[in-house]
Design an enzyme around this catalytic site. Structure first.
Site, PDB file in Angstrom:
ATOM      1  N   ASP A  69      -2.117   6.629  -6.821  1.00  0.00           N
ATOM      2  CA  ASP A  69      -2.919   7.288  -6.011  1.00  0.00           C
ATOM      3  C   ASP A  69      -2.819   8.662  -6.030  1.00  0.00           C
ATOM      4  OD1 ASP A  69      -3.776   4.735  -5.260  1.00  0.00           O
ATOM      5  OD2 ASP A  69      -2.557   4.580  -3.162  1.00  0.00           O
ATOM      6  N   ASP A  84       0.963  -1.046  -0.007  1.00  0.00           N
ATOM      7  CA  ASP A  84      -0.059   0.065   0.042  1.00  0.00           C
ATOM      8  C   ASP A  84       1.024   1.019   0.118  1.00  0.00           C
ATOM      9  OD1 ASP A  84      -1.932   1.803   0.152  1.00  0.00           O
ATOM     10  OD2 ASP A  84      -2.378   1.517   2.419  1.00  0.00           O
ATOM     11  N   GLU A  85       0.961   1.745  -1.170  1.00  0.00           N
ATOM     12  CA  GLU A  85       2.221   3.092  -1.152  1.00  0.00           C
ATOM     13  C   GLU A  85       3.419   2.639  -0.456  1.00  0.00           C
ATOM     14  OE1 GLU A  85      -0.063   6.237   0.160  1.00  0.00           O
ATOM     15  OE2 GLU A  85      -1.255   6.542  -1.783  1.00  0.00           O
ATOM     16  N   PRO A  86       4.096   1.577  -1.233  1.00  0.00           N
ATOM     17  CA  PRO A  86       5.164   1.242  -0.124  1.00  0.00           C
ATOM     18  C   PRO A  86       6.381   2.046  -0.554  1.00  0.00           C
ATOM     19  CG  PRO A  86       5.086  -0.251  -2.130  1.00  0.00           C
ATOM     20  CD  PRO A  86       3.503   0.567  -1.964  1.00  0.00           C
TER      21      PRO A  86
END
Length: 481
Positions: free
Chosen positions: A212, A129-131
């Site tokens: 995102d 998740d948005e690393p």
């Protein structure tokens, strides 16, 4: 560096023969993110039947593989993105067995032949998740591509590689640009090696690049761009970039990514928007009316199928609105508004009008919602309140007081009404336990709703506090005095 690249590409190619031939992407779909970072979440069954199905929402993106959520989606015919949290990347990168076990437990068992009646339409697995988020530094870099490869191998062995694609959600800070001009955009230098490996993987497996986009944060950070530019308003000042003119922030963001992909050698890669939305509280310009303007314009813009200056008539493959519901335990590092991004309130009531698939009808609300008793905790004005502010600060540390933020719906409450708001938030999040309205004798229970002038003193849902806490400190940015 290039030897590493070649090794990675060779491994990708070993898996490539199992891929289905390239096909045309379907017309862009609009879905929603469904997060569960809530102290008292709405039941999964009510979310699926009362919000998703009742409003003809056909695509949903999850942040994990919560069994109760996935089971509630069985037989719904809703297309699903299942998420893998960042804290699992290291294990999945280091162990093919762990990846195979994860796929079996969280993907295979939910397909029709996995034993669950009706099955779940899982289309994508979101690895991480948005690393690459700047605030994470490089802690996840070594694990992302390896985890994706191992999950892909597990899908191959489970004979699901032709049904489920892997994506990696990326925040928009993966690329940089000068003066907000898309033509100057490029991926961050610190990402060069890892990004090349990821793009090679996505290209080989014909997966889209998931971006995102946070228009509200960008609006706060770019004082030279008007709010009209973010709200798709025709009166907005256009951004000129060579021969291209940008009428809204979304198109310029997509083309910044297109430019970055092109410079990296993957200019034809499809794009998916994983998150985009506008908050309704917790900050100035975060209201239901502004959010409605943004959301209605966004949906209309996507329906028009115009594309962008760099990709005219070519659409993003899917767009996921952030978010379905407000979440009172979301991390608020980027701002207090993070807990108020839902189209629906925490209890499933629509905040504004937008077409998510239901057409001209109003959004359907969740029905027969069960709440705790109609009781509120307020400050006892007959007590010595000299230490009340300190008690309120302590309460907010373990509750949600983001509506008290500057510009928020409860910012103008004043003292001591804001103390009451803090006390009640703590009281509700702790299941209305008698001891939760003590505050060294300063708390007082009442059956009279203290809500006033758009500032809502909520009553929590009838779900167990002990099973719904997510275990991180709840900080807030506001002053109680």
């Amino acid at each position: 560096m290039w030897s590493v690249h070649r090794q990675v590409i060779v491994l990708f190619l070993l898996l490539a023969p199992v891929l289905t031939p390239a096909g045309c992407w379907r017309a862009t779909a609009v879905g929603v993110n469904w997060g569960t970072s809530s102290s008292h979440p709405l039941s999964s069954a009510k979310v699926v039947s009362g919000l998703l199905q009742s409003n003809n929402i056909t695509n949903v993106k999850l942040f994990d593989a919560d069994p109760s959520v996935l089971e509630s989606l069985a037989g719904s015919r809703i297309n699903v993105v299942v998420g893998i949290p960042n804290n699992m990347l290291s294990a999945l990168n280091s162990s093919k067995k762990a990846a195979a076990s994860w796929v079996h437990d969280n993907i295979t068992r939910y397909f029709p032949n996995g034993g669950l009646e009706g099955g779940v339409r899982i289309e994508y697995i979101a690895v991480g998740d948005e690393p690459f988020l700047l605030s994470y530094a490089q802690q996840f870099y070594p694990f992302i591509v390896g985890a994706a490869i191992n999950i892909q191998l597990a899908l191959v062995n489970a004979k699901l590689a032709d049904k489920v694609k892997i994506i990696v959600p990326c925040s928009s800070d993966v690329y940089q640009s000068n003066s907000s001009l898309p033509s100057t955009a490029h991926f961050r230098d610190d990402l060069n090696t890892t990004m090349f490996q990821l793009l090679s993987f996505l290209s080989i497996h014909r997966s889209p690049f998931l971006i995102d986009i946070n228009p509200f944060l960008s609006f706060q950070q770019n004082k030279n761009l008007s709010i009209d530019y973010f709200l798709f308003q025709s009166s907005a000042h256009h951004l000129s970039d060579g021969h291209n003119r940008y009428k809204n922030f979304l198109d310029s963001s997509i083309d910044a990514l297109v430019t970055s992909l092109t410079k990296a050698g993957f200019g034809d890669m499809e794009i998916m928007i994983g998150r985009i939305g506008w908050p309704t509280d917790g900050s100035a310009n975060a209201t239901a009316s502004v959010a409605q303007s943004f959301m209605q314009a966004l949906v209309e813009h996507l329906k028009n199928k115009v594309g962008t200056p760099l990709r005219p008539k070519r659409l993003v493959v899917e767009t996921y609105i952030f978010s379905l519901l407000d979440e009172d335990q979301r991390d608020i590092t980027t701002g207090n508004y993070e807990r108020h991004l839902g189209i629906f309130t925490f209890d499933g009531q629509a905040k504004y009008i937008v077409d998510l698939g239901q057409g001209s009808k109003k959004l359907a609300n969740a029905q027969n919602v069960e709440y705790l008793s109609s009781r509120w905790c307020v400050v006892n004005n007959n007590k010595d309140l000299s230490n009340a502010s300190a008690s309120a600060v302590n309460a907010c540390t373990n509750a949600d007081c983001t509506a008290l933020s500057s510009g928020g719906s409860c910012f103008k409450l004043g003292w001591p009404a804001n103390i009451s708001y803090a006390f009640n938030s703590y009281y509700q999040q702790h299941d209305q336990g008698a001891e939760s309205c003590d505050f060294d004798g300063l708390g007082l229970l009442t059956s009279v709703d203290p809500s006033v002038d758009g500032c809502m003193f909520s009553v929590a849902l009838g779900t167990s506090f002990s099973t719904s806490l997510h275990g991180f400190p709840m900080l807030f940015w506001c002053t109680i005095r």
